[in-house]
Design an enzyme around this catalytic site. Sequence first.
Site, PDB file in Angstrom:
ATOM      1  CG  ASP A  22      18.786  11.291 -10.720  1.00  0.00           C
ATOM      2  OD1 ASP A  22      18.760   9.975 -11.138  1.00  0.00           O
ATOM      3  OD2 ASP A  22      18.695  12.131 -11.218  1.00  0.00           O
ATOM      4  CG  HIS A  82      -2.083   0.892   1.037  1.00  0.00           C
ATOM      5  ND1 HIS A  82      -2.343   1.955   1.967  1.00  0.00           N
ATOM      6  CD2 HIS A  82      -3.202   0.892   0.318  1.00  0.00           C
ATOM      7  CE1 HIS A  82      -3.498   2.423   1.670  1.00  0.00           C
ATOM      8  NE2 HIS A  82      -4.021   1.995   0.671  1.00  0.00           N
ATOM      9  CE  LYS A 107      -4.355   7.099   2.331  1.00  0.00           C
ATOM     10  NZ  LYS A 107      -5.591   6.180   2.102  1.00  0.00           N
ATOM     11  CG  HIS A 151      -7.535   8.463  -0.887  1.00  0.00           C
ATOM     12  ND1 HIS A 151      -6.207   8.137  -1.495  1.00  0.00           N
ATOM     13  CD2 HIS A 151      -7.938   7.118  -0.473  1.00  0.00           C
ATOM     14  CE1 HIS A 151      -5.999   6.687  -1.412  1.00  0.00           C
ATOM     15  NE2 HIS A 151      -7.101   6.028  -0.902  1.00  0.00           N
TER      16      HIS A 151
END
Length: 484
Positions: A231, A224, A404, A402
């Site tokens: 680089d 998840h 968090k 969405h």
Amino acid sequence: MDKVYHFLTLASIALYWFLVAGVSLRVVLKRRAVSVSLSWLMVIYILPIVGVLCYFLFGELNLGRKRAERAKEMFKPFGSWFRSLNDCQAHRPDGMGAHIYKIDELCNHRMGIPALSGNTLSLQNSPNEILHSIIDDIKQAQHSIRMVFYIWHPGGLADSVASALIQAAKRGVDVKLLLDSAGSPRFFRSHWLTMMEDAGIHVVQALEVSPWRIFLRRLDLRQHRKIIVIDDAVAYTGSMNMVDPAYFKQNSGVGQWIDIMVRVTGPAVNVLSAIHCWDWEVETGERNLPHVPECGIDSSSPHHPIQVVPSGPGMPEHLISQVLTLAINQANESVCITTPYFVPSADLLAMLKMTAQRGIKVDLVIPHKNDSVMVKWASRAFYGELLEAGVVIHEFSGGLLHTKSVVIDRQFCLVGTVNLDMRSLWLNFEVTLAVDDEEFTQQLYWQQQSYIEQSTQVDYEVWEQRSLGHRFLERLFYLFNPLL
């Protein structure tokens, strides 16, 4: 013939009884939260046979023999690499704030990962901004690009990212792309897979979904994390999968997904790179640890220490959960949390209630509409006692929130891939950043406030008057929280 049927019936009943008794005994004897054990027992007895099958598939943390052996062998060399960072100039415990100092102690003792100073962070909150920024950095790549995502969904600007990766590979950049098998099925069925492999990009399915492996590894164990490292100088992490929201789940009825990403430069980039290397080796057996960063920092500049916190099978158990507990318990004024999936453990629920009960302002922002019906109703099973304890719940109506994030006292924050559910905190491969940077934290706090402005606050008295049908659905899906 009747005797044969009678015998088969008795044998079937006896076999089923021994099977249920054996699984029940195993559930009771496993050392885990009592609420989880009770939920599994309810599933097993309410859903005969199906409940037992679900326990075999989802009940225990089983990474699979090969991956588990690799993870065990990897822990020592990766631990040595992490511990070497303690000797670099960027690890400055004397300059850390109180919040991150204790988290540094925890992560250092459990996994050897120190908090490192000398970083710069940029909060990105628009899909166009995020994806164009990633494309621009890919175009500048000279040596390596490492990426891991749960979901890669072709379409829109996600295709532009894929094209940029192909062009980078053609000019000699080493590109390693790790995608979760269950989260990215459309990508693996698309023409992009062949085009990338033809260009020399190394594409690997993480935790491949196969009917032949359902009893060899826990089926819902998922990769998840969302990490990009370019680089070993620039990194991204946060809540956004490799999707263009305008082309993703448009028929789900929840609106566009609302996400953020954090662009990072400085010593913490190498730690995120090492986390990708860990995941790559778990899947492939190939070791490719990054160079230890020089970690030189300007003593006259702000330190901005970042603690990279990974969790998942093979790593110390519940590390992110412990960091979350440490952070919230240090709050003196306020805690603001955003999460799309809220199905807390008994311990997390008790901590949120206690935090509000000691006079701390606790705001919880979750989406009004959710792409998981089970999670939606299970989440609401906790509303009553949270509201009664003084937690303020906001239901976001501007899409599927969405993001968090956790902001403590507007001075310290956590941001990453972790939902406030048992799957994220106890099971999946996840990563979060603990950030001791007041300016960045203030930006994240303002972002949270913009979500609250697009939300409706849940009123306790109105909530208590909800219908019996709603109460029944809440309690029903609450029973299945081990599967959520």
